[in-house]
Write a protein that holds these residues in place. Structure first.
Motif, short mmCIF file in Angstrom:
data_model
loop_
_atom_site.label_atom_id
_atom_site.label_comp_id
_atom_site.label_asym_id
_atom_site.label_seq_id
_atom_site.Cartn_x
_atom_site.Cartn_y
_atom_site.Cartn_z
N LEU A 345 27.07 -10.01 38.28
CA LEU A 345 27.09 -10.50 36.91
C LEU A 345 26.51 -11.91 36.88
O LEU A 345 26.57 -12.63 37.88
N GLN A 346 25.96 -12.29 35.75
CA GLN A 346 25.58 -13.70 35.56
C GLN A 346 26.34 -14.22 34.36
O GLN A 346 26.17 -13.74 33.24
N ILE A 347 27.23 -15.19 34.61
CA ILE A 347 28.09 -15.75 33.57
C ILE A 347 27.61 -17.16 33.25
O ILE A 347 27.47 -18.00 34.14
N ARG A 348 27.34 -17.40 31.97
CA ARG A 348 26.99 -18.76 31.53
C ARG A 348 28.16 -19.29 30.71
O ARG A 348 28.54 -18.69 29.70
N VAL A 349 28.73 -20.38 31.15
CA VAL A 349 29.95 -20.93 30.56
C VAL A 349 29.58 -21.94 29.48
O VAL A 349 28.73 -22.82 29.69
N GLU A 350 30.23 -21.82 28.35
CA GLU A 350 29.94 -22.68 27.19
C GLU A 350 30.11 -24.16 27.51
O GLU A 350 31.07 -24.56 28.18
N CYS A 351 29.18 -24.97 27.00
CA CYS A 351 29.25 -26.43 27.12
C CYS A 351 29.59 -27.00 25.74
O CYS A 351 28.69 -27.21 24.92
N PRO A 352 30.85 -27.28 25.46
CA PRO A 352 31.24 -27.71 24.10
C PRO A 352 30.99 -29.20 23.86
O PRO A 352 30.96 -30.00 24.79
N THR A 353 30.79 -29.56 22.59
CA THR A 353 30.64 -30.98 22.25
C THR A 353 32.01 -31.66 22.25
O THR A 353 33.04 -31.04 21.98
N VAL A 354 31.99 -32.95 22.58
CA VAL A 354 33.18 -33.81 22.53
C VAL A 354 32.81 -34.95 21.58
O VAL A 354 32.10 -35.89 21.96
N ILE A 355 33.27 -34.86 20.35
CA ILE A 355 32.87 -35.82 19.33
C ILE A 355 33.81 -37.03 19.35
O ILE A 355 35.04 -36.88 19.20
N ARG A 356 33.23 -38.21 19.54
CA ARG A 356 34.00 -39.45 19.52
C ARG A 356 33.50 -40.33 18.38
O ARG A 356 33.50 -39.87 17.24
N GLU A 357 33.06 -41.54 18.66
CA GLU A 357 32.74 -42.46 17.56
C GLU A 357 31.29 -42.90 17.50
O GLU A 357 30.95 -43.79 16.71
N SER A 358 30.41 -42.31 18.29
CA SER A 358 29.02 -42.76 18.31
C SER A 358 28.11 -41.95 17.39
O SER A 358 26.91 -42.20 17.31
N VAL A 359 28.70 -40.96 16.70
CA VAL A 359 27.91 -40.12 15.76
C VAL A 359 28.53 -40.24 14.38
O VAL A 359 29.76 -40.10 14.25
#
Length: 359
Positions: A345-359
């Motif tokens: 199998l080829q599993i691609r694991v989600e890369c989630p955003t981490v929203i702080r104060e620079s956006v």
């Protein structure tokens, strides 16, 4: 006159056995986390977080319910804690090319170790420094031990030559893959990560978004750029090559690229940096230019290194899920060893955003 039936012939006996002997059913494959993820229509990372009762994970009650219901429908049962995967195997082999130059391999190893210990297993670790002779010696030594299988890891996401092991040895590749997909591999979903980072900036109202990428020779850089372009296209925004600069993952290149971007006749209102270290240099350049983050310009990083939360303002970024990747790799290895997984199998694991104060 009564008919003398006599003893049944051998042919009659065979026919009788055919009619009365129940057919044996083929043994059913034990459901895996991959099956649960597909059934619930979520990522395997989400399944792992729910089934391992990670209460700190930001998952909705509806998502948790969907995963648990899918697991129940499929009859998914994790192997009990403290129960080794095989009577004679008490460890997992973990071979990597680098360990100390970046934190990623150590974080992934933590995920492997924790998952292995849930099943009463330990982890035997070897670092080869990319030396082919050392790798051959390590693999030969591990082959002499009663291991559940081998996790073969690289510090950079890349294509590798298949490790030289017995065909009977279960192998899972971590952060790498082979041509043809001969082995199960667990990789970060970098295209999705680049898309998510760019989409977060678009969602904040930005239309001219600069991108400072790493070297194009690296798979992670190519995939993050692809995600950036896909997010622009999905939002109906044109791709402008002038807004893309190539760095080398280090702060100075982030600084230089930011000065170049801000010198354009029509500079960006947001900058997506291909990693957090280049974002550090980006911060320095913007500060020198008298620009305030995020009031004058937004900045997004990638990796979620420790330094990201300590910048001023704290850096919004994308999480590289190496701990979850290690945990999933260990699960897949043990499922392969038990026969629950019969094909790579080829599993691609989600890369989630981490929203702080620079956006």
């Amino acid at each position: 006159m009564a008919e003398d039936m006599g003893a049944p012939s051998s042919e009659d006996s065979r026919e009788l056995r055919k009619r009365t002997t129940p057919r044996r059913k083929a043994p059913q494959r034990r459901p895996t986390m991959v099956d649960v993820a597909n059934e619930a229509r979520v990522s395997q990372t989400t399944v792992s977080l729910v089934l391992n009762h990670a209460d700190g994970a930001r998952l909705s009650a509806e998502t948790r319910k969907r995963v648990l219901q899918a697991a129940a429908r499929l009859g998914y049962q994790p192997v009990g804690r403290g129960a080794p995967a095989a009577a004679t195997a008490t460890a997992i082999g973990f071979v990597c090319d680098e360990f100390s130059t970046d934190p990623w391999t150590a974080i992934a190893l933590d995920g492997v170790r924790d998952k292995a210990w849930e099943r009463g297993l330990t982890v035997s670790v070897a670092v080869t420094r990319g030396d082919a002779n050392m790798e051959a010696a390590v693999l030969a030594q591990l082959a002499s031990r009663p291991l559940v299988g081998l996790i073969y890891a690289t510090i950079n996401t890349r294509l590798v030559e298949a490790p030289s092991v017995s065909p009977k040895t279960p192998v899972v590749l971590l952060n790498c893959h082979t041509t043809g997909g001969a082995f199960t591999s667990v990789l970060p979903g970098e295209v999705g990560g680049g898309h998510a980072a760019t989409d977060a900036l678009i969602g904040a109202g930005h239309r001219r978004i600069g991108f400072i990428n790493g070297e194009a020779s690296m798979e992670a850089a190519r995939h993050r750029l692809r995600g950036y372009r896909q997010a622009l296209a999905a939002a109906g925004l044109p791709f402008d090559a002038d807004l893309v600069r190539e760095g080398n993952w280090q702060p100075l290149s982030g600084y230089d690229a930011t000065r170049e971007l801000m010198a354009l006749a029509n500079p960006p209102t947001a900058i997506f940096c291909g990693n957090d270290l280049m974002a550090v240099g980006c911060y320095d350049a913007l500060r020198e230019l008298g620009l305030k983050i995020p009031d004058d310009i937004a900045v997004m990083g990638y990796d979620d290194r420790e330094i990201a939360q300590h910048l001023h303002p704290p850096l919004s970024t994308v999480l590289l899920p190496h701990f979850e990747m290690g945990s999933i790799a260990a699960d897949l290895l043990m499922d392969t060893a038990s026969g629950s997984i019969s094909r790579p199998l080829q599993i691609r694991v989600e890369c989630p955003t981490v929203i702080r104060e620079s956006v």
